[in-house]
Design a protein around this motif. Structure first.
Motif, short mmCIF file in Angstrom:
data_model
loop_
_atom_site.label_atom_id
_atom_site.label_comp_id
_atom_site.label_asym_id
_atom_site.label_seq_id
_atom_site.Cartn_x
_atom_site.Cartn_y
_atom_site.Cartn_z
N LEU A 1 -13.38 10.75 -0.88
CA LEU A 1 -13.91 10.58 -2.23
C LEU A 1 -15.15 9.69 -2.30
CD1 LEU A 1 -10.72 10.38 -4.44
CD2 LEU A 1 -12.31 12.24 -4.24
N ASP A 2 -15.25 8.77 -1.35
CA ASP A 2 -16.48 7.94 -1.35
C ASP A 2 -17.52 8.63 -0.50
OD1 ASP A 2 -15.25 4.54 -1.23
OD2 ASP A 2 -14.48 6.27 -2.28
N SER A 3 -18.37 9.44 -1.10
CA SER A 3 -19.21 10.25 -0.22
C SER A 3 -20.56 9.63 0.12
CB SER A 3 -19.40 11.64 -0.81
OG SER A 3 -19.93 11.52 -2.10
N ASN B 1 1.31 -1.02 -2.82
CA ASN B 1 0.79 -0.50 -1.55
C ASN B 1 0.83 -1.57 -0.46
OD1 ASN B 1 -0.51 1.30 0.24
ND2 ASN B 1 -2.52 0.48 -0.31
N LYS B 2 0.65 -1.15 0.75
CA LYS B 2 0.59 -2.02 1.94
C LYS B 2 1.92 -2.73 2.20
CE LYS B 2 -4.34 -2.97 1.23
NZ LYS B 2 -5.49 -3.85 1.52
N ILE B 3 3.03 -2.02 1.93
CA ILE B 3 4.32 -2.68 2.16
C ILE B 3 4.61 -2.82 3.66
CG2 ILE B 3 5.35 -2.00 -0.06
CD1 ILE B 3 6.91 0.11 1.56
N ASP B 4 3.73 -2.24 4.51
CA ASP B 4 3.90 -2.42 5.95
C ASP B 4 3.46 -3.82 6.40
OD1 ASP B 4 0.83 -2.00 7.17
OD2 ASP B 4 1.19 -1.08 5.23
N LEU B 5 2.66 -4.50 5.59
CA LEU B 5 2.15 -5.81 6.01
C LEU B 5 3.29 -6.83 6.11
CD1 LEU B 5 -1.09 -6.23 3.85
CD2 LEU B 5 -0.95 -5.78 6.31
N PRO B 6 3.23 -7.68 7.15
CA PRO B 6 4.27 -8.71 7.29
C PRO B 6 4.33 -9.63 6.07
CG PRO B 6 2.79 -8.68 9.21
CD PRO B 6 2.23 -7.72 8.22
N ALA C 1 -7.15 0.18 -9.43
CA ALA C 1 -6.76 -0.87 -8.49
C ALA C 1 -7.84 -1.92 -8.42
CB ALA C 1 -6.58 -0.27 -7.10
N HIS C 2 -7.48 -3.08 -7.94
CA HIS C 2 -8.48 -4.08 -7.63
C HIS C 2 -9.13 -3.65 -6.32
CE1 HIS C 2 -10.31 -8.00 -7.98
NE2 HIS C 2 -10.13 -8.18 -6.70
N ILE C 3 -10.35 -4.09 -6.11
CA ILE C 3 -11.08 -3.73 -4.91
C ILE C 3 -10.25 -4.06 -3.66
CG2 ILE C 3 -12.34 -5.90 -4.51
CD1 ILE C 3 -14.85 -3.81 -4.77
N ASP C 4 -10.23 -3.13 -2.72
CA ASP C 4 -9.54 -3.31 -1.43
C ASP C 4 -8.01 -3.23 -1.49
OD1 ASP C 4 -11.61 -3.36 0.28
OD2 ASP C 4 -11.75 -5.53 0.44
N HIS C 5 -7.45 -2.90 -2.62
CA HIS C 5 -5.99 -2.79 -2.66
C HIS C 5 -5.51 -1.44 -2.14
CE1 HIS C 5 -4.86 -6.40 -5.42
NE2 HIS C 5 -5.70 -6.72 -4.47
N VAL D 1 4.75 2.01 -1.35
CA VAL D 1 4.16 2.86 -0.31
C VAL D 1 3.37 2.05 0.71
CG1 VAL D 1 3.87 4.75 -1.98
CG2 VAL D 1 1.93 3.28 -1.46
N SER D 2 3.10 2.70 1.82
CA SER D 2 2.10 2.21 2.75
C SER D 2 1.13 3.36 2.97
CB SER D 2 2.72 1.79 4.07
OG SER D 2 1.69 1.68 5.04
N ALA D 3 -0.05 3.23 2.41
CA ALA D 3 -1.03 4.30 2.59
C ALA D 3 -1.44 4.39 4.06
CB ALA D 3 -2.24 4.05 1.70
P1 GTP Z 1 -12.58 0.19 -3.10
O1 GTP Z 1 -12.91 1.63 -2.90
O2 GTP Z 1 -13.59 -0.72 -2.48
O3 GTP Z 1 -12.18 -0.18 -4.48
O4 GTP Z 1 -11.32 -0.18 -2.18
P2 GTP Z 1 -10.00 0.62 -2.17
O5 GTP Z 1 -9.10 0.04 -3.19
O6 GTP Z 1 -10.28 2.05 -2.19
O7 GTP Z 1 -9.39 0.19 -0.77
P3 GTP Z 1 -9.37 1.03 0.57
O8 GTP Z 1 -8.56 2.25 0.43
O9 GTP Z 1 -10.75 1.15 1.07
O10 GTP Z 1 -8.53 0.01 1.44
C1 GTP Z 1 -8.95 -1.32 1.68
C2 GTP Z 1 -8.46 -1.79 3.03
O11 GTP Z 1 -7.03 -1.84 3.06
C3 GTP Z 1 -8.85 -0.84 4.16
O12 GTP Z 1 -9.19 -1.61 5.28
C4 GTP Z 1 -7.58 -0.04 4.42
O13 GTP Z 1 -7.50 0.42 5.74
C5 GTP Z 1 -6.50 -1.06 4.11
N1 GTP Z 1 -5.25 -0.43 3.65
C6 GTP Z 1 -5.11 0.52 2.70
N2 GTP Z 1 -3.80 0.85 2.55
C7 GTP Z 1 -3.11 0.09 3.43
C8 GTP Z 1 -1.73 -0.03 3.75
O14 GTP Z 1 -0.84 0.62 3.20
N3 GTP Z 1 -1.41 -0.94 4.70
C9 GTP Z 1 -2.32 -1.70 5.34
N4 GTP Z 1 -1.91 -2.55 6.26
N5 GTP Z 1 -3.63 -1.61 5.07
C10 GTP Z 1 -4.03 -0.73 4.13
#
Ligand code: GTP
Length: 597
Positions: free
Chosen positions: A43-45, A133-138, A13-17, A163-165
């Protein structure tokens, strides 16, 4: 468990996805850890990882999932580092997998890192399952994202999971899809052992713990093994799986992921990407794709107080135990005294190491501006020297080659002009541009690595309001018209300030740095001239005027707390200063060279 009930996969994934959040959900849904044990983002310990919000080291966890077909599957989730500095580690972690979940943020779409990771996964022949992911976002637009995945990456999305994690929506279906659409491992338990090392860490009690994926054959306790690139032999003292804590087992077979303990003392004896086989039943050839860790960025690290030199040495030794890609050797600088020249995978890796030296080892230190490795051939000589410290450049005519990268930038189309301007400024050569969708563009440039390690990323972010994503790969060395610029403080050259610049930029940079130093070096009792020089030719000059008042004069006697604060601030400033001749230079000054580069 039969191989056909195993799935080895990664999340890319891209960072923060949302990679870590999805991993957490999968762990939670399969009850791999009790809720009490369930720390968020298990996993990020490392603390630093958590703080910087990035994944540094790959780790693995085994999940057991009973699917709708009533079979119990063993899912090995292998986490990958999330930053370009660790691209080789990512590629080896992927090599340990058979499939990958490609996670894309439903509101953001594909980014540069998404694409780079997909290429790595495809190079390793992985089956890729798209996950939006994040399909809950408006602002989520999953259909658009799916189209991007098809158009830009060229992956079919028929099996894609939405999904929405965050809410957990769709995670149960995702588990079914992992089982149904990702392949079981191939590999033959009857062939000689071939195990891929995809990570390792140093444990104070047990020595090096090596993370392996068994490609062929099997491995048991007591086996005599050999590391194929070095021919070093070891005995397997313990082996097991990650559940997610380490749990001993008797045997690991083809298709399995686990760890071995061999009494190896040094991490460099089990380098990522290397192949392990048996001494008595040797595989004929190692697995493809191994290369030793490669430092790309170099900097001098010096203790502020010379008393800390030994502590710094011990700290670096300790850090290296867990990090084969960190290199260091003693170095002396006229300006900074005794220290170490350290090699890093990239700028982020460097920042992490310096931060750990400060925090975990409590060493006050100064680092010089980062540099890359140059190939230098003096005129009339046939010998090419590798130089990673600008201070070591000799005078005289010479051929200099510098490392280049291919950079990929994805950005909304309104910022294309800004991005191209920046790349041009950084000596880039335009390669290609294409549309990702009607709004976003992918731009490719050939760029010198030296320009990237300085402040490219920061500048890119600020010129695109944070919208650009960037990824790069090393492409090779090319001849460049480079010169060394020296900086003189009070007439004395400060070797730690020397830098290499393209001859077209030497004047501008020399002037910028002289001006910047004028601002960051505190005034002292006497006048301090600052000069930039090309050989013996002065190309810029500024002067720090002598100090007239002391700091306390400013606060009219009155407020004692304010006075204290000022004094403390001054003391704080002192700590991070280095005396050069009779001039006190703060750490900030050393970084100024970096920021303006
Ligand atoms: P790196 O480990 O830095 O690569 O990031 P990552 O891809 O692991 O992202 P991470 O799981 O840390 O999520 C990034 C941000 O997105 C966090 O603030 C999460 O809470 C948020 N986030 C993850 N999944 C969802 C989702 O399904 N919906 C919403 N609204 N936010 C999400």
């Amino acid at each position: 468990i039969d191989k056909k009930y195993k799935r080895n996969f990664s999340i890319i994934a891209h960072i923060d996805h949302g990679k870590s959040t999805i991993a957490d959900r999968l762990i939670e849904m399969t009850h791999t850890v009790t809720s009490r044990e369930m720390k968020s983002q298990i996993l990020d310990s490392m603390d630093l990882e958590r703080e910087k919000g990035i994944t540094i080291k790959a780790q693995a966890v085994t999940l057991h999932y009973t699917a709708k077909d009533n079979n119990t599957y063993e899912l090995n989730l292998i986490d990958t580092p999330g930053h370009v500095d660790f691209i080789y580690e990512v590629s080896r972690s992927l090599a340990a997998c058979d499939g990958a979940l490609l996670v894309v943020d439903a509101a953001q779409g594909i980014e540069a890192q998404t694409l780079a990771n997909v290429y790595l996964a495809l190079e390793n022949d992985l089956e890729i399952l798209p996950v939006v992911n994040k399909i809950d976002l408006p602002s989520a637009d999953p259909d658009k994202v799916l189209l991007e995945v098809e158009d830009v990456i060229g992956l079919p999305t028929d099996n894609a999971a939405l999904v929405s994690a965050k809410t957990g929506f769709g995670i149960d279906e995702l588990l079914e899809k992992i089982v149904n659409f990702l392949p079981a491992p191939s590999g033959d338990e009857n062939k000689p052992l071939k195990a891929l090392i995809f990570d390792s860490h140093y444990d104070d009690f047990r020595g090096v713990i090596t993370y392996i994926r068994i490609m062929d054959g099997s491995i048991k306790k007591g086996d005599k093994i050999v590391v194929m690139s070095t021919n070093k032999e070891f005995e397997v003292l313990e082996l097991g799986r990650f559940v997610p804590k380490m749990q001993e087992t008797d045997e690991l077979q083809a298709g399995s992921v686990g760890y071995i303990v061999t009494g190896i003392k040094e991490i460099k004896d089990t380098q990522v990407g290397d192949t392990i086989t048996l001494v008595n039943n040797r595989a004929s050839s190692p697995l493809a794709g191994y290369r030793p860790a490669l430092s790309m960025v170099f900097a001098g690290i010096y203790p502020i107080s010379t008393d800390d030199y030994e502590d710094l040495k011990v700290a670096l030794e300790k850090l290296q135990l867990n990090d084969a890609s960190l290199t260091y050797q003693p170095e002396t600088s006229v300006a900074l005294g005794f220290g170490f020249r350290c090699g890093f995978l990239g700028l982020l890796h460097m920042e992490i190491i310096i931060e750990r030296l400060r925090r975990e080892f409590e060493i006050d230190l100064i680092s010089t501006a980062p540099s890359v490795k140059y190939y230098v051939t003096m005129e009339g000589s046939t010998e090419t020297k590798v130089i990673d410290n600008p201070a070591e450049f000799e005078d005289g005519r010479k051929i200099i080659e510098e490392p280049y990268i291919k950079g990929t930038i994805m950005v909304p189309k309104d910022y294309v002009g800004n991005v191209m301007e920046l790349c041009q400024e950084k000596r880039g050569t335009f390669l290609n541009m294409s549309y990702i969708d009607e709004n976003r563009v992918m731009i490719e440039y050939d760029l010198p690595l030296a320009e990237i390690v300085i402040d490219f990323y920061d500048k890119l972010k600020s010129k695109t309001k944070g919208y650009a994503s960037f990824e790069y790969e090393f492409t090779g060395y090319k001849e460049s018209n480079l010169v060394k610029v020296d900086i003189l403080v009070s007439g004395e050259p400060v070797d730690a300030f020397s830098f290499i610049a393209h001859s077209d930029n030497a004047y501008t940079r020399g002037r910028l740095i002289a001006e910047k130093l004028k601002d960051v070096i505190p005034r002292q009792q006497f006048e301090i001239p600052i000069q930039a020089a090309l050989g013996t030719k002065i190309i810029a000059r500024t002067t720090i005027k002598a100090l007239r008042k002391n700091v306390l004069a400013k606060c009219y006697g009155g407020d004692i707390t304010r006075k204290k604060k000022l004094l403390e601030k001054q003391k704080e400033g002192k700590k991070r200063m280095k005396a050069i001749g009779n001039v006190e230079i703060p750490q900030e000054a050393f970084l100024a060279v970096l920021k303006l580069g």
